[in-house]
Motif scaffolding. Structure first.
Motif, PDB file in Angstrom:
ATOM      1  N   LEU A 138       0.834  -1.201   0.000  1.00 53.63           N
ATOM      2  CA  LEU A 138       0.000   0.000   0.000  1.00 53.63           C
ATOM      3  C   LEU A 138       0.872   1.255   0.000  1.00 53.63           C
ATOM      4  O   LEU A 138       0.566   2.244  -0.687  1.00 53.63           O
ATOM      5  N   LEU A 139       1.969   1.220   0.740  1.00 55.47           N
ATOM      6  CA  LEU A 139       2.893   2.351   0.762  1.00 55.47           C
ATOM      7  C   LEU A 139       3.549   2.543  -0.604  1.00 55.47           C
ATOM      8  O   LEU A 139       3.569   3.654  -1.145  1.00 55.47           O
ATOM      9  N   GLU A 140       4.063   1.471  -1.161  1.00 57.94           N
ATOM     10  CA  GLU A 140       4.798   1.581  -2.426  1.00 57.94           C
ATOM     11  C   GLU A 140       3.891   1.956  -3.590  1.00 57.94           C
ATOM     12  O   GLU A 140       4.252   2.788  -4.421  1.00 57.94           O
ATOM     13  N   GLN A 141       2.719   1.327  -3.643  1.00 58.49           N
ATOM     14  CA  GLN A 141       1.842   1.500  -4.803  1.00 58.49           C
ATOM     15  C   GLN A 141       0.904   2.703  -4.691  1.00 58.49           C
ATOM     16  O   GLN A 141       0.600   3.347  -5.695  1.00 58.49           O
ATOM     17  N   ALA A 142       0.434   2.980  -3.464  1.00 52.95           N
ATOM     18  CA  ALA A 142      -0.579   4.025  -3.304  1.00 52.95           C
ATOM     19  C   ALA A 142      -0.090   5.237  -2.532  1.00 52.95           C
ATOM     20  O   ALA A 142      -0.778   6.257  -2.490  1.00 52.95           O
TER      21      ALA A 142
END
Length: 396
Positions: free
Chosen positions: A339-343
């Protein structure tokens, strides 16, 4: 040369790894919505800051007594009388460098090597580590989502053994936001005392409640250790100031420990804290912030439910939502990292808080503005829509 055995038992705060990665992404130009760290986004009220500055300019920066500034201890005694109807002698109040310092004093005064200490699971991870540091053993007591993760005396009694020395409870609790009502907290105090054990009541989030006022363990006798802090409700995290209320039986011991461990808490912070308790403008400002936290809570819990996260009960205090993410993953750690990396949304995985269904839970902190929370929810909605189309996403 090797590190101490007890020190090797101390586990890391996994959310700090996520925070470091979030900062690295920001340094690369990414915009990150922070919902991982339990630190208010508000600064201390202006009247509090001014009181600290005045103290420094007046040269009031020498050591105080180990137990704390007399004016602050007196103000806290009045605070307990006004807010809880508790007649609290000042001699039982010890000012410490943060709630962590207060917890260190309580456990140092209570634990022997080989003791067991009962803790709610999920719960604040530093409890376990502090217990291990003294050569004692933390024993997790699983709580149920169906009960809102509320820890009661029947659960503690079932886990109590011949090695149990005491228990640590929190209300409002991190990560769940659960509040122990008067009957539950009173029964806990009575039950632990009946076993001859110690009880540490962590009340650091008092003031940040969104229903009836939280009771304090001090309402049910004088045997519990009570921990609180100026960090959360008073928005003074970096001022590093907390306090411990000790039983009469441990006052002399705690004072000796404070003299040796800390000498004293930061002096200018103590003068500022007097204003936090007494200044009408500061108290009015803090109440408005509490209402803002409540608005954020109401928005976030509704938004998360709409997205498909499972919520056992509305958080009644603090500034967290502990949510079941099993609709999307069975690996909350991988989920949080992706979630951190993608969003560009930073949250905390459940493994920071224990073992009970940790892989199926994440914590959201509503310690950022409503506008940023709305942005974070939009990003999660897009991310989850993509996950539903791609079963190969990490952690799924």
């Amino acid at each position: 040369m090797q590190p101490a055995d007890n020190a090797s038992l101390i586990t890391p705060f996994y959310v700090m790894e996520l925070l470091a990665r979030a900062k690295a992404l920001e340094n690369q130009g990414r915009d990150i919505v922070h919902m991982e760290i339990g630190e208010p986004d508000f600064s201390a009220p202006e009247a509090v800051v001014e009181a600290g500055v005045r103290a420094m300019r007046a040269g009031q920066v020498k050591y105080t007594a180990a137990a704390g500034l007399p004016e602050l201890r007196s103000a806290l005694a009045r605070y307990y009388g006004e807010h809880y109807g508790v007649d609290l002698p000042e001699r039982r109040i010890f000012i410490a460098p943060g709630a962590s310092g207060a917890l260190l004093l309580a456990l140092a005064a209570s634990l022997n090597a080989g003791d067991e200490v009962l803790l709610a699971d999920p719960g604040y991870p530093c409890y376990r580590n502090f217990v291990r540091l003294f050569g004692a053993e933390p024993v997790s007591v699983a709580t149920r989502a169906s009960d809102g993760h509320r820890l009661g005396w029947p659960q503690l009694r079932a886990a109590w053994s011949g090695r149990t020395a005491g228990a640590i409870v929190a209300s409002p609790a991190n990560p769940t936001g659960v509040v122990l009502d008067e009957p539950t907290l009173g029964e806990l105090c009575e039950g632990v005392a009946g076993q001859g054990g110690f009880l540490v009541s962590d009340e650091i989030y008092h003031g940040l409640e969104y229903g009836p006022r939280c009771p304090t363990a001090l309402q049910f006798g004088s045997q519990a250790f009570v921990i609180n802090s100026f960090s959360k409700y008073f928005c003074m995290t970096g001022w590093r100031l907390g306090w411990l209320v000790a039983p009469d039986s441990h006052v002399e011991t705690v004072e000796r420990l404070a003299q040796n461990l800390f000498i004293s808490a930061p002096t200018h912070s103590q003068y500022a804290a007097v204003a936090a308790l007494a200044d009408p403008q500061a108290r009015a400002e803090l109440e408005q912030r509490r209402l803002e936290f409540q608005r954020r809570r109401d928005y976030l819990q509704q938004a998360l439910a709409r997205l498909g996260f499972g919520l056992s009960a509305p958080p009644e205090g603090a500034f967290y939502v502990y949510a079941d993410c099993s609709r999307f993953t069975q690996d909350s750690d991988a989920f949080a990292r992706d979630l951190l990396e993608q969003a560009g949304v930073a949250i905390t995985p459940g493994r920071d808080f224990g073992e009970t269904a940790a892989s199926r839970h994440v914590r959201f902190a509503y310690t950022t503005s409503l506008e940023r929370l709305e942005e974070g929810v939009k990003r999660m909605e897009r991310y989850l829509a993509g996950v539903s189309r791609d079963s190969a996403a990490p952690g799924f």
